[in-house]
Structure formats: structure tokens, C-alpha cells
Scaffold this motif. Structure first.
Motif, mmCIF file in Angstrom:
data_model
loop_
_atom_site.group_PDB
_atom_site.id
_atom_site.type_symbol
_atom_site.label_atom_id
_atom_site.label_comp_id
_atom_site.label_asym_id
_atom_site.label_seq_id
_atom_site.Cartn_x
_atom_site.Cartn_y
_atom_site.Cartn_z
ATOM 1 N N PHE A 87 0.763 -1.241 0.113
ATOM 2 C CA PHE A 87 -0.096 -0.034 -0.057
ATOM 3 C C PHE A 87 0.789 1.101 -0.030
ATOM 4 C CE2 PHE A 87 -2.530 -3.367 1.561
ATOM 5 C CZ PHE A 87 -3.848 -3.106 0.982
ATOM 6 N N VAL A 88 0.563 2.268 -0.926
ATOM 7 C CA VAL A 88 1.253 3.358 -0.772
ATOM 8 C C VAL A 88 0.172 4.375 -1.115
ATOM 9 C CG1 VAL A 88 2.709 4.786 -2.533
ATOM 10 C CG2 VAL A 88 3.124 2.208 -2.208
ATOM 11 N N ASP A 89 0.606 5.658 -0.425
ATOM 12 C CA ASP A 89 -0.260 6.771 -0.263
ATOM 13 C C ASP A 89 -0.072 7.664 -1.670
ATOM 14 O OD1 ASP A 89 -1.180 6.501 2.213
ATOM 15 O OD2 ASP A 89 0.564 7.950 3.019
ATOM 16 N N GLY A 90 -1.216 8.090 -2.166
ATOM 17 C CA GLY A 90 -1.187 8.790 -3.697
ATOM 18 C C GLY A 90 -0.403 10.029 -3.320
ATOM 19 N N GLY A 91 0.574 10.202 -4.511
ATOM 20 C CA GLY A 91 1.456 11.128 -4.590
ATOM 21 C C GLY A 91 2.709 10.945 -4.014
ATOM 22 N N ASP A 92 2.998 10.085 -3.091
ATOM 23 C CA ASP A 92 4.357 9.501 -2.566
ATOM 24 C C ASP A 92 5.013 8.723 -3.635
ATOM 25 O OD1 ASP A 92 6.239 8.869 -0.892
ATOM 26 O OD2 ASP A 92 4.982 8.403 0.783
ATOM 27 N N ASP A 93 5.624 9.409 -4.376
ATOM 28 C CA ASP A 93 6.387 8.607 -5.516
ATOM 29 C C ASP A 93 7.799 7.995 -4.772
ATOM 30 O OD1 ASP A 93 4.955 9.822 -7.242
ATOM 31 O OD2 ASP A 93 5.862 11.301 -8.082
ATOM 32 N N GLU A 94 8.174 8.675 -3.669
ATOM 33 C CA GLU A 94 9.487 7.928 -3.220
ATOM 34 C C GLU A 94 9.126 6.715 -2.411
ATOM 35 O OE1 GLU A 94 11.468 10.558 -0.498
ATOM 36 O OE2 GLU A 94 11.575 11.968 -1.839
ATOM 37 N N ALA A 95 7.766 6.734 -1.957
ATOM 38 C CA ALA A 95 7.429 5.231 -1.377
ATOM 39 C C ALA A 95 7.234 4.092 -2.422
ATOM 40 C CB ALA A 95 6.069 5.363 -0.424
ATOM 41 N N LEU A 96 6.630 4.733 -3.543
ATOM 42 C CA LEU A 96 6.393 3.786 -4.708
ATOM 43 C C LEU A 96 7.691 3.376 -5.399
ATOM 44 C CD1 LEU A 96 4.539 2.420 -6.755
ATOM 45 C CD2 LEU A 96 4.453 4.486 -7.848
ATOM 46 N N SER A 97 8.649 4.176 -5.569
ATOM 47 C CA SER A 97 9.799 3.776 -5.855
ATOM 48 C C SER A 97 10.546 2.660 -4.894
ATOM 49 C CB SER A 97 10.847 5.070 -5.955
ATOM 50 O OG SER A 97 12.093 4.793 -6.378
ATOM 51 N N ARG A 98 10.415 2.955 -3.619
ATOM 52 C CA ARG A 98 10.921 2.163 -2.564
ATOM 53 C C ARG A 98 10.477 0.575 -2.731
ATOM 54 N NH1 ARG A 98 10.781 6.465 0.644
ATOM 55 N NH2 ARG A 98 8.908 5.616 1.761
ATOM 56 N N VAL A 99 8.841 0.798 -3.003
ATOM 57 C CA VAL A 99 8.208 -0.573 -3.046
ATOM 58 C C VAL A 99 8.984 -1.443 -4.139
ATOM 59 C CG1 VAL A 99 6.131 -1.714 -3.652
ATOM 60 C CG2 VAL A 99 6.131 -0.289 -1.833
#
Length: 161
Positions: A138-150
């Protein structure tokens, strides 16, 4: 990495097979089963076998004129994903973003209705991941860094993803 959009793939397939190119917003009024068959056809045609990571931007529920419809896990089983990433957001922010986007023709939904839709979508995504025995993130919308980490963590754990 290759990024594909489910709605674009469906529209491309419909253009190929039916000679029509419905807008993204008009797809929700069409047969869900027909759209998903079009998605699978176009996904198989457009996926680049040389890419180690293919991201499919897709919904797990569709807000149709007849109500909210879950996408069958069979569709995702045919795509054979290695993992699911669910991008969630605050219902108020979703409502605000929808109202600001004048390029789309979406049904009017209240903040409470959008919150309920997101709960249903989260449950649907979990059901799909559980049914396919794959992880869900699960990633918060707009959190590109979190998406990249996943995405980086998944690729490190499974280099062929």
C-alpha cells in the motif's frame, strides 16, 4: 520498465476489433467482461518481453451505471502479476481531485461514498493478492518515493520482476 494503462489498452483493443475508440469515461458503461477480454488481448500484444518490470495501472473495481463492480481475480490470474501495489488516498483529496479534473466525466460521488468505494477496492485488491498468493503493498497517493521504494524492494527480492 514498461508502464501500461488498462483503460488505454482496452481502448486500443476496441479500436482494433470494433473500429471504435471510446473515451476512458465511456468504458464504465460497456460490458465489464468485454472490456476485460479486450484488456487481456491488448496486454498480451503490447507487453515488451525484454522489460524486467511491467507495471499495469488498473482498477480492481469499476464504478458502472449499475453500481460498483469488482474485477474478477481471473483477469489478474491471466496477467500473472508478481505483486499488487494499491495506491490509496484520503477520500477528501480524491473528491477534490475529481472535482478539479474537468477533462473527465465521472459520476458525482460524496466524500463518504468515495471512502466506501476505497474500502471496497482495498478489500478487492487484498482478495486478488490472496487468491493469487502474491504480496500486496500500500502506497499513499502522490508519494512517489514510497512507490519507488516498493518497486526497488520487489526487484531486489525477485530480480526477474
Amino acid at each position: 520498465m514498461q508502464v501500461l494503462s488498462a483503460s488505454s489498452l482496452i481502448r486500443d483493443s476496441l479500436l482494433q476489433t470494433e473500429g471504435q475508440h471510446p473515451s476512458q469515461d465511456h468504458l464504465r458503461a460497456r460490458s465489464i467482461e468485454g472490456n476485460q477480454a479486450a484488456l487481456l488481448e491488448a496486454f498480451n500484444r503490447h507487453t515488451d518481453p525484454d522489460k524486467t518490470l511491467v507495471i499495469l495501472d488498473a482498477h480492481v473495481v469499476i464504478d458502472t451505471p449499475d453500481g460498483l463492480v469488482r474485477i474478477s481475480s481471473d483477469v489478474f490470474r491471466e496477467i500473472d502479476p508478481d505483486f499488487v501495489v494499491f495506491i490509496k488516498d484520503e477520500p477528501r483529496r480524491i473528491h477534490l481531485n475529481r472535482n478539479r479534473d474537468i477533462s473527465r466525466e465521472r459520476p458525482e460521488r460524496s466524500v463518504a461514498s468515495l471512502a466506501k468505494q476505497q474500502e471496497i477496492a482495498i478489500a478487492a485488491a487484498r482478495d486478488i493478492a490472496n487468491g493469487l498468493n502474491i504480496p500486496i503493498h500500500f502506497v499513499d497517493g502522490g508519494d512517489d518515493e514510497a512507490l519507488s521504494r516498493v518497486l526497488s524492494a520487489v526487484q531486489e527480492a525477485e530480480p526477474n520482476v
